[in-house]
Write an enzyme that holds these catalytic residues in place. Structure first.
Site, short mmCIF file in Angstrom:
data_model
loop_
_atom_site.label_atom_id
_atom_site.label_comp_id
_atom_site.label_asym_id
_atom_site.label_seq_id
_atom_site.Cartn_x
_atom_site.Cartn_y
_atom_site.Cartn_z
N CYS A 187 -11.87 -23.51 6.52
CA CYS A 187 -12.17 -22.07 6.49
C CYS A 187 -10.93 -21.30 6.05
O CYS A 187 -9.83 -21.53 6.57
CB CYS A 187 -12.64 -21.59 7.86
SG CYS A 187 -14.12 -22.46 8.45
N ASP A 236 -4.84 -19.39 23.45
CA ASP A 236 -5.24 -20.04 22.21
C ASP A 236 -4.49 -19.48 21.01
O ASP A 236 -4.17 -20.20 20.06
CB ASP A 236 -6.75 -19.84 22.03
CG ASP A 236 -7.32 -20.59 20.84
OD1 ASP A 236 -6.75 -21.63 20.49
OD2 ASP A 236 -8.34 -20.14 20.29
#
Length: 361
Positions: A18, A274
């Site tokens: 992506c 994250d």
């Protein structure tokens, strides 16, 4: 104390490429791009430490990547089996998994259903809007994602959709929204596409006008569909209603400060978020220290404390009670969307308060 643990059992490895993947760009700036695939022994240490930390309260295990389904089904079967065996104090254990859905098959879906997993499927809209989610050879992943969704539906697996807000997604929101509704995808989370650390503006990412367009047009559609009895959950707007009702947002970051979370990479390395799985913010390794020990470290304390820092203009803003300084600190570091938020709240404040009165959330 409840604990939220995100595991990256396949590290940054992924079968897609992506174009806006923040974790690929973040990992490329670490000493090790990939931390390797997580072993069963490391996974067991995660479970033991999480249950110890929770001490009979809730435990949230989220699997993410990279692409977590690059790990075998046996990895997940062994993980859940070990949790059941080790959960002596009766913690409520919750499982989530974020996936691009291209690797989902009947066996995975049956396992998810049997063990109460909530699945997040990454999808930006129809084939044209979804153009950045591609394979390494440039091929579109769109058809394979829809096949994965069909398998989840066939087995009645609970799932929602996660979409990345780029300029393309924001300006084509109405088109994406219609696509989601036509496919009965009614639980959607839009997250702001993050510029890699240190990268300058480019045409993929939103400017203030783009984001203001998404917020105002998107909320008006959300609002009108609710009044028509055709409600679609859009997590950002759901949480603004929660905030305007005087409650905390359930979405990490929208309260204006970071919450306690542990992110465990494939080799056991632990980070506080994250978005910050960087060499700078490593808290330790689960194979050497427990979550209890890492929670008390100065680095962990500093990470949470530093998230409370606000721009002076936010302290005087009349919309601070709902904007909370632009939400997630990583979003603030990526782009300053203050003008977009001001435009949105000035145009939609009354409608937000209307939904408060009719009892949304």
């Amino acid at each position: 104390m409840p604990i939220s643990v995100m595991l990256k059992p396949a590290s940054s490895n992924c079968n897609l490429a992506c174009e806006y993947c923040f974790y690929h760009s973040l990992s490329s700036k670490r000493t090790d791009f990939s931390k390797g695939f997580m072993s069963d022994d490391t996974a067991k240490r995660v479970v033991d430490s999480a249950l110890e930390f929770a001490d009979s309260t809730d435990v949230y295990f989220t699997f993410q990547g990279g692409e977590p389904l690059l790990c075998s089904l046996d990895f997940y079967k062994n993980f859940v089996s070990y949790v059941k065996k080790s959960n002596k104090k009766g913690s409520n254990v919750h499982y989530c998994l974020q996936t691009n859905a291209t690797l989902i098959n009947d066996e995975f879906a049956l396992f998810f259903k049997e063990n109460g997993f909530l699945i997040g499927v990454s999808l930006d809209g129809d084939k044209e809007v979804n153009k950045y989610r591609i394979y390494p050879n440039g091929k579109s992943s769109f058809d394979d994602i829809l096949k994965g969704i069909d398998i989840l539906k066939k087995h009645n697996v609970s799932f929602n959709v996660l979409s990345v807000l780029t300029k393309n997604t924001a300006l084509n929101f109405r088109k994406a929204y219609r696509f989601f509704k036509s496919n009965d995808l009614r639980y959607i989370q839009f997250i702001v596409g993050l510029k890699p650390f240190g990268e300058k503006e480019n045409d993929m990412y939103m400017n203030n006008d783009d984001y203001a367009y998404f917020l105002t047009k998107g909320f008006n559609i959300y609002y009108n569909d609710y009044l028509r009895g055709d409600f679609v959950s859009i997590r950002t707007f759901d949480n603004y209603i929660s905030l305007i009702n005087g409650n905390n947002a359930e979405q990490c970051g929208m309260n204006g400060f970071c919450s306690n979370q542990f992110v465990v990479e494939g080799d056991g390395s632990v980070y506080p978020c994250d978005f910050y799985c960087t060499d700078e913010w490593i808290l330790g390794n689960i194979n050497e220290s427990s979550f209890k020990q890492m929670y008390k470290t100065s680095k962990c304390v500093e990470f949470i404390k530093s998230s409370f820092k606000l721009d002076d203009k936010c302290k005087e803003c009349k919309y601070f009670y709902i904007c909370r300084g632009g939400g997630c600190r990583r979003n603030r570091e990526s782009s300053d969307y203050c003008l977009a938020y001001r435009q949105f709240f000035s145009q939609c404040d009354d409608k937000l308060k209307t939904l408060k009165k009719v009892g949304v959330n």
